[in-house]
Design a protein around this motif. Structure first.
Motif, PDB file in Angstrom:
ATOM      1  N   ALA A 265     -94.821  48.107  51.911  1.00  0.00           N
ATOM      2  CA  ALA A 265     -94.107  48.577  53.088  1.00  0.00           C
ATOM      3  C   ALA A 265     -94.878  49.707  53.766  1.00  0.00           C
ATOM      4  N   ALA A 266     -95.396  50.631  52.964  1.00  0.00           N
ATOM      5  CA  ALA A 266     -96.165  51.746  53.522  1.00  0.00           C
ATOM      6  C   ALA A 266     -97.447  51.248  54.181  1.00  0.00           C
ATOM      7  N   LYS A 267     -98.066  50.249  53.581  1.00  0.00           N
ATOM      8  CA  LYS A 267     -99.268  49.666  54.176  1.00  0.00           C
ATOM      9  C   LYS A 267     -98.924  48.985  55.506  1.00  0.00           C
ATOM     10  N   GLY A 268     -97.786  48.296  55.550  1.00  0.00           N
ATOM     11  CA  GLY A 268     -97.350  47.677  56.790  1.00  0.00           C
ATOM     12  C   GLY A 268     -97.109  48.709  57.877  1.00  0.00           C
ATOM     13  N   ALA A 269     -96.498  49.837  57.505  1.00  0.00           N
ATOM     14  CA  ALA A 269     -96.278  50.913  58.475  1.00  0.00           C
ATOM     15  C   ALA A 269     -97.603  51.454  58.984  1.00  0.00           C
ATOM     16  N   GLU A 270     -98.576  51.570  58.077  1.00  0.00           N
ATOM     17  CA  GLU A 270     -99.894  52.063  58.471  1.00  0.00           C
ATOM     18  C   GLU A 270    -100.585  51.100  59.433  1.00  0.00           C
ATOM     19  N   VAL A 271    -100.588  49.814  59.080  1.00  0.00           N
ATOM     20  CA  VAL A 271    -101.232  48.806  59.925  1.00  0.00           C
ATOM     21  C   VAL A 271    -100.546  48.723  61.289  1.00  0.00           C
ATOM     22  N   SER A 272     -99.237  48.949  61.294  1.00  0.00           N
ATOM     23  CA  SER A 272     -98.463  48.876  62.544  1.00  0.00           C
ATOM     24  C   SER A 272     -98.598  50.137  63.395  1.00  0.00           C
ATOM     25  N   GLY A 273     -99.164  51.183  62.819  1.00  0.00           N
ATOM     26  CA  GLY A 273     -99.289  52.442  63.547  1.00  0.00           C
ATOM     27  C   GLY A 273     -98.092  53.352  63.424  1.00  0.00           C
ATOM     28  N   PHE A 274     -97.271  53.149  62.363  1.00  0.00           N
ATOM     29  CA  PHE A 274     -96.044  53.926  62.200  1.00  0.00           C
ATOM     30  C   PHE A 274     -96.111  54.891  61.017  1.00  0.00           C
ATOM     31  N   ALA A 275     -97.264  55.063  60.395  1.00  0.00           N
ATOM     32  CA  ALA A 275     -97.341  55.785  59.124  1.00  0.00           C
ATOM     33  C   ALA A 275     -96.726  57.171  59.199  1.00  0.00           C
ATOM     34  N   ASP A 276     -96.882  57.856  60.322  1.00  0.00           N
ATOM     35  CA  ASP A 276     -96.376  59.224  60.444  1.00  0.00           C
ATOM     36  C   ASP A 276     -94.861  59.276  60.621  1.00  0.00           C
ATOM     37  N   ARG A 277     -94.233  58.123  60.841  1.00  0.00           N
ATOM     38  CA  ARG A 277     -92.773  58.083  61.029  1.00  0.00           C
ATOM     39  C   ARG A 277     -92.063  57.369  59.890  1.00  0.00           C
TER      40      ARG A 277
END
Length: 400
Positions: A265-277
């Motif tokens: 899930a965290a990797k998906g957020a990173e790839v999507s550009g959402f890691a900071d949120r």
């Protein structure tokens, strides 16, 4: 080619519902069949002609004497041969609908009985497909199914996923294999609802990703506003949380018991550009919900998408109590005017019972609710009208 006269004959008892089978019900239970030493010796996965109690043919069926579902209907034509043309025709029929519905090749291609492949699940991930052959007949014809799948779709990689309790009930092994091509060495990004989800095709849960919630993710995404804080419980690889971030939520917390799922899930957020949120919180969902309540945490949208709490009729009462408890723990975390989404993938708990349990839990939490939306699985998970089990997924959304 098998001569029709060589196929075994399976006869129904007089009390069995032959009319239901003629009208589309796909299963024949062992206690509805006249069994003797001959029928019990039929090889698991073999084909047979199903007859009513007067010996009038009904359908071509696949037999497994070791299963409670002793026969699965494959075709109304008792003379049908399960050859390349049979597999290719059904796969093309299924593919045509998915290609009309989706602009990218990421979907459930075969949804078991509803697509004419009893017990078979095939999920597509771009150039790769994952097959779950959860019935003995599919295991016996796996080479033919794989050949047809490659020919019809053009994929280069086909994997067999042998996890899950269903194969055990059929007496099948738990050996997952690479059937064609090369298994991916890393999780694959799957685009859905503006986010990228990471699917682990070889080590993840089931086929690696759950496509069924896609339309419910999309509905939840409509509920957020800029600045919204959201909580996604039983998040698996990011589910609702990533979709809501893609729609403009300011912050999402994903809760799951699996560290591996949260890492994806965290990797998906990173790839999507959402890691900071994006934030994860590992632990038992009931415990985490209780702890968040003690902390006085509040969110604009809370979603709970647990595993099947009622996988069978025997587990129904306990499952409904669990759904009620989830609602009771989650409701206090929703800000006034916010939204609560509750999901069930238990086919034994029908929509009415699940909705009632969820509403009771909200009421026990002291919250007043408006039921604003009821969601189901996406159209790549079609339902067979005669088989209630194929309509397993329910999602109810409340404004509190």
């Amino acid at each position: 080619m098998t001569n029709l006269s060589e196929r075994p004959r399976i006869r129904l008892k007089p009390k069995a519902n032959a009319r239901g089978l003629r009208h589309g019900f796909p299963w024949v239970y062992a206690n509805d069949i006249v069994t003797d030493r001959r029928t019990r010796k039929i090889e698991a996965g073999a084909l047979a002609v199903l007859e009513d109690d007067k010996r009038v043919p009904i359908a071509l069926v696949a037999v497994n004497p070791a299963s409670k579902i002793m026969c699965r209907v494959l075709d109304r034509d008792i003379g049908t041969q399960l050859n390349a043309d049979w597999f290719e025709t059904r796969l093309r029929h299924a593919l045509e609908m998915r290609e009309n519905l989706f602009d990218a090749p990421y979907y459930r291609l075969i949804h078991a009985e509803a697509d004419g492949f009893p017990g078979v699940i095939i999920d597509r991930f771009g150039d790769a497909c994952v097959i779950q052959p959860n019935a003995a007949w599919a295991e016996a014809h796996l080479d033919a199914l794989t050949d047809a799948l490659v020919k019809v779709t053009g994929v280069s990689t086909v994997l067999k996923n042998a996890s899950g309790r269903t194969r055990g009930l059929e007496g099948l092994d738990d050996l997952s294999l690479t059937l064609r091509g090369t298994a991916p060495k890393a999780p694959l990004p799957v685009p859905m609802n503006g986010a990228s989800y990471m699917a682990d095709l070889t080590g993840g849960q089931k086929t690696g990703l759950f496509y069924d919630q896609r339309p419910n993710h999309a509905f939840a995404a409509k509920l957020v506003h800029p600045g919204a804080r959201v909580l996604d419980v039983f998040s698996h690889v990011g589910g609702f949380g990533l979709a809501m971030l893609a729609s403009g939520a300011a912050h999402a917390v994903s809760v799951d018991g699996s560290a591996a799922a949260l890492e994806l899930a965290a990797k998906g957020a990173e790839v999507s550009g959402f890691a900071d949120r994006f934030q994860t919180r590992q632990g038992d969902a009931f415990d985490v919900l209780a702890k968040l309540g003690e902390e006085g945490a509040e969110f604009d949208v809370v979603i709970c998408d647990p595993p099947a709490f009622a996988p069978s009729k025997q587990a129904l009462d306990a499952g409904l109590r669990a759904y009620e408890r989830i609602a009771r723990l989650a409701a206090p975390l929703v800000k006034p005017g916010g939204y609560l989404g509750l999901c069930s993938c238990s086919h034994a708990a029908d929509l009415g019972r699940f909705r009632d349990a969820s509403s009771r839990g909200i009421g026990r939490a002291g919250r007043r609710a408006q039921l604003i939306h009821t969601g189901f699985a996406g159209p790549d998970h079609p339902q067979l009208p005669q088989l209630a089990e194929s309509g397993y997924l329910k999602a109810v959304f409340y404004r509190l």
